[in-house]
Write an enzyme that holds these catalytic residues in place. Sequence first.
Site, mmCIF file in Angstrom:
data_model
loop_
_atom_site.group_PDB
_atom_site.id
_atom_site.type_symbol
_atom_site.label_atom_id
_atom_site.label_comp_id
_atom_site.label_asym_id
_atom_site.label_seq_id
_atom_site.Cartn_x
_atom_site.Cartn_y
_atom_site.Cartn_z
ATOM 1 C CE LYS A 193 -39.287 -41.509 -69.874
ATOM 2 N NZ LYS A 193 -37.922 -41.463 -70.380
ATOM 3 N NE ARG A 208 -35.095 -42.524 -64.939
ATOM 4 C CZ ARG A 208 -35.872 -41.533 -65.374
ATOM 5 N NH1 ARG A 208 -37.111 -41.429 -65.016
ATOM 6 N NH2 ARG A 208 -35.362 -40.642 -66.189
ATOM 7 N NE ARG A 249 -34.707 -32.876 -72.495
ATOM 8 C CZ ARG A 249 -35.009 -34.042 -71.905
ATOM 9 N NH1 ARG A 249 -36.068 -34.739 -72.302
ATOM 10 N NH2 ARG A 249 -34.239 -34.513 -70.978
ATOM 11 N NE ARG A 297 -34.122 -32.257 -67.777
ATOM 12 C CZ ARG A 297 -34.705 -33.434 -67.913
ATOM 13 N NH1 ARG A 297 -35.928 -33.512 -68.448
ATOM 14 N NH2 ARG A 297 -34.096 -34.524 -67.530
ATOM 15 N NE ARG A 345 -30.641 -37.513 -68.204
ATOM 16 C CZ ARG A 345 -31.057 -36.641 -69.125
ATOM 17 N NH1 ARG A 345 -30.221 -35.753 -69.621
ATOM 18 N NH2 ARG A 345 -32.278 -36.669 -69.542
HETATM 19 P P1 ADP Z 1 -35.216 -38.092 -68.619
HETATM 20 O O1 ADP Z 1 -36.260 -39.134 -68.896
HETATM 21 O O2 ADP Z 1 -35.083 -37.140 -69.741
HETATM 22 O O3 ADP Z 1 -33.905 -38.632 -68.126
HETATM 23 P P2 ADP Z 1 -36.627 -37.238 -66.196
HETATM 24 O O4 ADP Z 1 -37.156 -35.863 -66.094
HETATM 25 O O5 ADP Z 1 -37.577 -38.370 -66.266
HETATM 26 O O6 ADP Z 1 -35.673 -37.186 -67.435
HETATM 27 O O7 ADP Z 1 -35.642 -37.527 -64.966
HETATM 28 C C1 ADP Z 1 -34.577 -36.661 -64.630
HETATM 29 C C2 ADP Z 1 -33.771 -37.225 -63.479
HETATM 30 O O8 ADP Z 1 -34.619 -37.370 -62.325
HETATM 31 C C3 ADP Z 1 -33.204 -38.625 -63.693
HETATM 32 O O9 ADP Z 1 -31.966 -38.594 -64.384
HETATM 33 C C4 ADP Z 1 -33.062 -39.126 -62.252
HETATM 34 O O10 ADP Z 1 -31.920 -38.578 -61.618
HETATM 35 C C5 ADP Z 1 -34.280 -38.529 -61.573
HETATM 36 N N1 ADP Z 1 -35.430 -39.474 -61.620
HETATM 37 C C6 ADP Z 1 -36.621 -39.293 -62.261
HETATM 38 N N2 ADP Z 1 -37.433 -40.363 -62.104
HETATM 39 C C7 ADP Z 1 -36.734 -41.254 -61.361
HETATM 40 C C8 ADP Z 1 -37.003 -42.568 -60.877
HETATM 41 N N3 ADP Z 1 -38.170 -43.209 -61.126
HETATM 42 N N4 ADP Z 1 -36.036 -43.188 -60.137
HETATM 43 C C9 ADP Z 1 -34.874 -42.588 -59.864
HETATM 44 N N5 ADP Z 1 -34.547 -41.365 -60.303
HETATM 45 C C10 ADP Z 1 -35.452 -40.700 -61.043
#
Ligand code: ADP
Length: 214
Positions: free
Chosen positions: A13, A88, A122, A153, A164
Amino acid sequence: MKLIFLGPPGAGKGTQATGVSSHLRVPHISTGDMFRAAIKNETPTGLEAKRYMDAGQLVPDSVVVDMVRERLAMPDCANGYLLDGFPRTVEQARALDEIATPDAVVDIEVPDERLLARLTGRRVCSKCNGTFHVSKVADEKVCPVCGGELYQRDDDKPATISNRLGVYHEQTAPLIGYYAGLGKLKRIDVGALPLYDGDSRAEDVFQAILASLE
Ligand code: ADP
Ligand code: ZN
């Protein structure tokens, strides 16, 4: 154009959102990047988000929704934006509908077993935020684009990754039905694209996304 990018962690993404947002000249809004910046700057939102992120759990809806609402009110969002990692949960999608309904939702679908390999390998650049797979860089500590330092990360450690993926299937995957029902969904089946060294090419996914938006 108001776009949403949906997909499991490791779907690519972030990479695709970067390319598509600059192609369409709309801001790329990644809630994950916003939280990581907030953690770095030790803001109250950052401090609250960190414990959830480190556990592989979602940050509470109210925190995310307030942060996104503020961001979308900024002038650079007036002509559209690309949301990456938001919404999400169905709750977040409903909150977004109150702010502005998206024009299209791009759902990037990748088989689970491939996600695991991508996430454990990653690395992220501390300078330009680019993401790379360890197997595709010459030096596992140096960004091939800007020379910045690459790091893993905290939430890309194996135990957190499985949390996750579970959270994605339980809380985020229902959004596929939600947006299909609204007639907004563009499905990108990455599993159907040709393989090179065991994975698909970012360029092929990019072209598939552009085609789906025409
Ligand atoms: P990935 O898509 O690789 O899991 P992101 O960088 O999008 O990583 O998100 C990392 C973390 O940030 C998520 O696991 C969550 O804890 C938090 N997060 C990001 N966006 C949201 C969201 N829309 N709602 C709730 N938590 C979020
Ligand atoms: Zn870099």
